[in-house]
Design a protein around this motif. Structure first.
Motif, PDB file in Angstrom:
ATOM      1  N   TYR A 145       1.079  -1.317   0.118  1.00 17.40           N
ATOM      2  CA  TYR A 145      -0.015  -0.236   0.387  1.00 17.40           C
ATOM      3  C   TYR A 145       0.688   1.348  -0.116  1.00 17.40           C
ATOM      4  N   PRO A 146       0.228   2.488  -0.498  1.00 16.60           N
ATOM      5  CA  PRO A 146       1.158   3.822  -0.186  1.00 16.60           C
ATOM      6  C   PRO A 146       1.295   3.776   1.366  1.00 16.60           C
ATOM      7  N   ALA A 147       3.040   4.754   1.133  1.00 17.94           N
ATOM      8  CA  ALA A 147       3.552   4.306   2.872  1.00 17.94           C
ATOM      9  C   ALA A 147       2.932   5.254   3.524  1.00 17.94           C
ATOM     10  N   ASP A 148       1.501   6.101   3.177  1.00 17.23           N
ATOM     11  CA  ASP A 148       1.198   7.301   3.699  1.00 17.23           C
ATOM     12  C   ASP A 148       0.034   6.062   5.143  1.00 17.23           C
TER      13      ASP A 148
END
Length: 336
Positions: A145-148
């Motif tokens: 998933y996106p890092a954020d």
């Protein structure tokens, strides 16, 4: 074929990989290679000694070289960017490299078809998507998933995690023999799961796709607009329907709205509204609102269709005692 000399065993093929702590990618790469006739009886050399690796017939996950012509399949070196292609952009691990170059041969061998057969290509792409890519991503440290976005829970039961847990713990006795023994277990674990998944896709997923494809091919004979599909046998259909629609570039105005199929327990028939997307609870066109939550004789009187059993309160599915009745429900919903 390898351009390298025969390995240390004097004529017996050798597969080289690194020693010490192991991961799912090289465990699977080794297992897959050993299913090929060329490496069926190969000996495994686990070492980081260049002199020992240099004389191996094929080397995976060590050596800092990716060169298929020389049977070298490492992915750790600076500048390595190889991906599977076909729309996939995840950097390959040793499992992905071996699968990219030898996967079609393995699949063809397993299902008894030529490597050039379209079925082999289809399964090769499917197995990469559903099995190999996650191993590549995990080994290369690529976030799913996106890092954020923080995951809401930890997942430590995946294949890569289970392989990692086969390594000796930091405070357990360990030796080269212990690592080699545990690596053998890891290799069998990954390989067994790979071929179980392949068997499922070949023996269950593909036949279901054929059922859906036949229904799509004959849809205009069922109803001129092609908005109703009839599956003559129960089969998982949602994934295949969306994929086939995309592959055949069916215009939005001609996509199926309802799918008819016999209940998996036999006897009755179901009419199901197609979802707006593969994972959506919303329907492209739900069954009519006045029918929802109504059952049996009351529903038959309301619709004027004999044999009605139910329509779900959300309108995504209904049932009738006969195929003809289910078809009348679908056609009635189309016109509603």
């Amino acid at each position: 074929m390898s351009t390298f000399a025969a390995g240390p065993a004097g004529g017996v093929k050798t597969i080289g990989t690194h020693n010490g702590t192991f991961h799912a990618d090289e465990a699977l790469a080794v297992y897959l290679l050993k299913q090929l006739p060329e490496y069926k009886n190969a000996q495994l050399v686990r070492s980081r000694d260049p002199a020992k690796l240099d004389v191996c017939d094929i080397v995976v996950d060590v050596g800092a070289i990716y060169d298929p012509a020389k049977n070298r399949f490492d992915h750790h070196q600076r500048g390595f960017t190889e991906v599977f292609g076909h729309g996939y952009v995840t950097k390959l691990s040793s499992a992905g490299l071996v699968y990219k170059h030898f996967g079609k041969e393995l699949i063809a061998q397993r299902i008894g078809k030529p490597a050039t057969d379209a079925t082999v290509e289809l399964l090769w792409l499917k197995l990469y998507k559903e099995f190999i890519e996650s191993i590549d991503g995990n080994d290369n440290g690529i976030n799913q998933y996106p890092a954020d976005i923080d995951p809401k829970y930890r997942l430590n039961t995946g294949l890569s995690s289970r392989v990692a847990h086969l390594n000796p713990a930091w405070n357990q006795p360990s030796s080269p023999d212990v690592y080699d023994s545990q690596f053998a277990k890891a290799s069998v674990l990954t390989g067994t799961e790979f071929f179980e998944r392949l068997d499922y896709y070949a023996n269950a997923w593909l036949p279901a796709r054929d059922v859906v494809k036949r229904a799509m091919d004959g849809r205009t004979a069922v109803e001129p607009t092609g908005r109703i599909l009839v599956l003559e046998t129960f089969a998982p259909w949602k994934e295949h329907l969306f994929e086939l629609e995309e592959e055949t570039s069916i215009p939005e105005s001609e996509k199926a709205l309802y799918v008819l199929y016999p209940d998996e327990n036999g006897g009755a028939w179901r009419v199901q509204a197609v979802g707006a997307s593969p994972d959506s609870f919303e329907s492209r066109k739900a069954l009519p609102e006045p029918w929802r939550g109504v059952r049996d004789d009351e529903l038959s009187k309301l619709t004027g269709i004999p044999g009605c059993i139910f329509v779900h309160a959300s309108g995504f599915i209904g049932g009738n005692k006969t195929k003809e009745g289910a078809m009348k429900m679908a056609k009635g919903a189309l016109e509603f």
